[in-house]
Design a protein around this motif. Sequence first.
Motif, PDB file in Angstrom:
ATOM      1  N   ALA A   1       0.918  -1.244  -0.113  1.00 27.45           N
ATOM      2  CA  ALA A   1       0.325  -0.077  -0.162  1.00 27.45           C
ATOM      3  C   ALA A   1       0.861   1.261   0.030  1.00 27.45           C
ATOM      4  CB  ALA A   1      -0.873  -0.062   1.165  1.00 27.45           C
ATOM      5  N   GLN A   2       2.022   1.041   0.817  1.00 27.50           N
ATOM      6  CA  GLN A   2       2.711   2.379   0.753  1.00 27.50           C
ATOM      7  C   GLN A   2       3.574   2.666  -0.490  1.00 27.50           C
ATOM      8  OE1 GLN A   2       5.421   1.548   4.099  1.00 27.50           O
ATOM      9  NE2 GLN A   2       3.929   2.594   5.513  1.00 27.50           N
ATOM     10  N   LEU A   3       4.077   1.590  -1.357  1.00 26.62           N
ATOM     11  CA  LEU A   3       4.578   1.598  -2.537  1.00 26.62           C
ATOM     12  C   LEU A   3       3.822   2.391  -3.554  1.00 26.62           C
ATOM     13  CD1 LEU A   3       6.644  -1.767  -2.502  1.00 26.62           C
ATOM     14  CD2 LEU A   3       7.610   0.605  -2.354  1.00 26.62           C
ATOM     15  N   ILE A   4       2.504   1.978  -3.520  1.00 30.62           N
ATOM     16  CA  ILE A   4       1.556   2.407  -4.704  1.00 30.62           C
ATOM     17  C   ILE A   4       1.357   3.690  -4.116  1.00 30.62           C
ATOM     18  CG2 ILE A   4      -1.044   2.241  -5.165  1.00 30.62           C
ATOM     19  CD1 ILE A   4      -0.942  -0.807  -4.714  1.00 30.62           C
ATOM     20  N   ALA A   5       1.052   4.222  -2.967  1.00 33.51           N
ATOM     21  CA  ALA A   5       1.038   5.612  -2.643  1.00 33.51           C
ATOM     22  C   ALA A   5       2.126   6.493  -3.146  1.00 33.51           C
ATOM     23  CB  ALA A   5       0.807   5.610  -1.174  1.00 33.51           C
ATOM     24  N   LEU A   6       3.293   5.872  -3.099  1.00 31.04           N
ATOM     25  CA  LEU A   6       4.673   6.780  -3.620  1.00 31.04           C
ATOM     26  C   LEU A   6       4.563   6.977  -5.069  1.00 31.04           C
ATOM     27  CD1 LEU A   6       7.385   5.337  -1.154  1.00 31.04           C
ATOM     28  CD2 LEU A   6       6.429   7.369  -1.204  1.00 31.04           C
ATOM     29  N   ASN A   7       4.031   5.981  -5.847  1.00 27.60           N
ATOM     30  CA  ASN A   7       4.023   5.722  -7.217  1.00 27.60           C
ATOM     31  C   ASN A   7       2.970   6.840  -7.792  1.00 27.60           C
ATOM     32  OD1 ASN A   7       6.309   4.324  -7.438  1.00 27.60           O
ATOM     33  ND2 ASN A   7       5.292   2.386  -7.524  1.00 27.60           N
TER      34      ASN A   7
END
Length: 570
Positions: free
Chosen positions: A564-570
Motif C-alpha cells: 500500500a505504501q509503494l502504491i502511494a509513492l508511485n
Amino acid sequence: MAQALAVSVGNATDKGVKAINQDYMGSVVPAEPLLSSKGIALAMADGISSSKVSQEASQAAVSGFLEDYYCTSDSWSVKTSVQKVVKSINAWLYAQTRNSPYRFERDTGYICTFSALVLKSNTAHIFHSGDTRIYRLCGGQLEQLTDDHRRVVSDEVSYLTRALGIDQALEIDYKSVLLEKGDTFILATDGVYEFINGQQISDAIADTETLDLAALSVVQQALASGSDDNLSIQLLRVDQVADYQLDEVQQLTMLPLPPTLVPRMEFDGYEIIREIYISSRSHVVLAKDLETNQTVVIKTPSTELRNNAQYLERFMLEEWIAKRVNNPHVAKAISSNRKRNYLYLVSEYIEGISLNQWMIDNPKPSLEEVRTIIEQVAKGLQAFHRQEMIHQDLRPNNIMIDHTHTVKIIDFGSTYISGVTDPKSEEDMRGTMRYSAPEYFLGQLGTPRSDIYALAVITYQMLSGRFPYSTKIAQAKSVNAQRRLNYKSLIDDNSELPLWVDDALRNALQVNPLKRYSELSEFVYDLRHPNKRFLSKNRVPLIERNPIVFWQSISIILMAIIIAQLIALN
C-alpha cells in the motif's frame, strides 16, 4: 340442625360492538365445610379499552381471586382474606406491566377494574376498585353499594383513578351489609348500567323464570339501547340465610391455639404419632388422619408467641402459600373436609431426609448428582417467583429428598409475598446467615436474585464442603465493607471440576445483586454448559494455539502495508 346459606346465581356477558370481550366474571358456591368457613364468592373485572392485554388482566384477576380466596386461612376474617388476595393479584398485574413492552405507557398494560361479593353466614362483604358496580335490589329499587373510581373531564374524556394493576400499592373499598332472605345483588359493568335503568333490571328479574334468563334479558336490552362497550352482569338471590355464627363477630375471628400435642392423643380428627421437632417458633408433629389414614405433618404455633400479632400473621400465611404454590418440588398443604377448631397447619409428610443429612451421607457427590438436586430446587423456586414470592430462607435443612429422590422445598415462614407482606416486618425474616444474600445485611429488601444467591451457596457447599465467603460476610454492613469481600474459587489443585462451573457460581454469588443472574434458568443452564462469555474470556491466544498461522497472518498484514505504501509513492 343449623340452617345453611343458600343462593341462586345467574349471569350473562357479551362483547357487544367491540372486537373482543375484555370483561370477565366468575362465582363459587362451595359445599361444606368451605360454605361455612369461607362462604360464597362472586367476582367481576372489566378491562380498559386502551390496553390490548387487559382482557388477560381481567381473567387473571377473577380466576386468581376465586382460587386463592379459598386457600386462605380459616382463622382469617373475610375482609383480611380478600384484601390479602386482591393485593397479591394487584402486585402480580403491576409486575407483568413493569416487565413487558407496555411499561412505558401505563394505560396499555395489565389493568382492570375489580369488584367482589362474598356472602358468609348472614353478612355480605363488598370489595371494589374501579367503576364496575355492585347493587342491591330492595323493593324494586336498585341501591348502589359501590362508588365509581372514575374522574370525568368532559363528556368525551374520563379516566379511572383506581383499578388493579395501575400502581404497586392498592387501595380497595370495603363495606358489609346484613343479609335478608330475598335480597338480590347485582354486579354489572358500565356497558350495562350506563344503558339500562334500575326499573328495567328489576322487571327482568321479576318477569323471567331463572336468573340466567334475567341476566340475558338485561344484556339484550342494554344492547338495544345502544351500548357501545362489553356487557356483563351477575345476579345473586339469597334463598336462605344461615344461622348467626359467632365467628362473624370481628374480635372472635381468630381460632384458638391448640393444646400441647403428645403421642397417641386424638386432635381434631388426627391421631398424634410422634414429635418431629420443637423450637421456640413452632411445634411440629407427625400425625395420622383418622378419616383417610393419610400420614401428615401438623405444625402449631409457639405458645410463647401467642400474643405476637406479627408472628401469628406470618404463621397463617404459610398455609396460604403452600396452597397457592402448586409444584411437585414444593411441599403441599393438606386440606380436610372437617371443620377446623384450632389454629394449626397441615402439610404432606415427606418420607425421606433433609438435604443437610444427604450432604453428611454424601460428602463428595459427583457433579451430576449436585446438578440433579439443584435443578429440582430451582424448579420449586421458580414456582414461588412466578407468584411474585421470594422464599428467603433457602438452606439444606429446608430442602427434603424423598424415597423416590424427588426434591421438595419446605418451610415458608420467611416467604415474602409482593403486595401482601409488610416490608417493615421483614427485618428479622431473612433466613439463615450463611445462606442469606449480602443485600440483607445492608437492610435492603430481597429479590428473586436473593434466592438465586442462596441456591448458589448450597451448590458451592455441596461441591466443596466450604462456603464462598468467610463468616465476616454477616458483619459487612456497608457497601465499602462488602466490596472488600473476596470470593473463594471452587477450583484448587486437587479439583476435577470444570473451570466454567466455578465461573457460573462466581456470577451467581456476586455481592452486588445487579451483577448476578437475573433468572434461575440462566444459572441452572450454565451449570451444564460453558457460558459463551467464559469461553471468550478464557480462549487461548492464537500465538499459543497455532504459532505458524499467527506469524503467517502477521507477515501477510505487513506485506499488505508495504504494498500500500509503494502504491502511494508511485
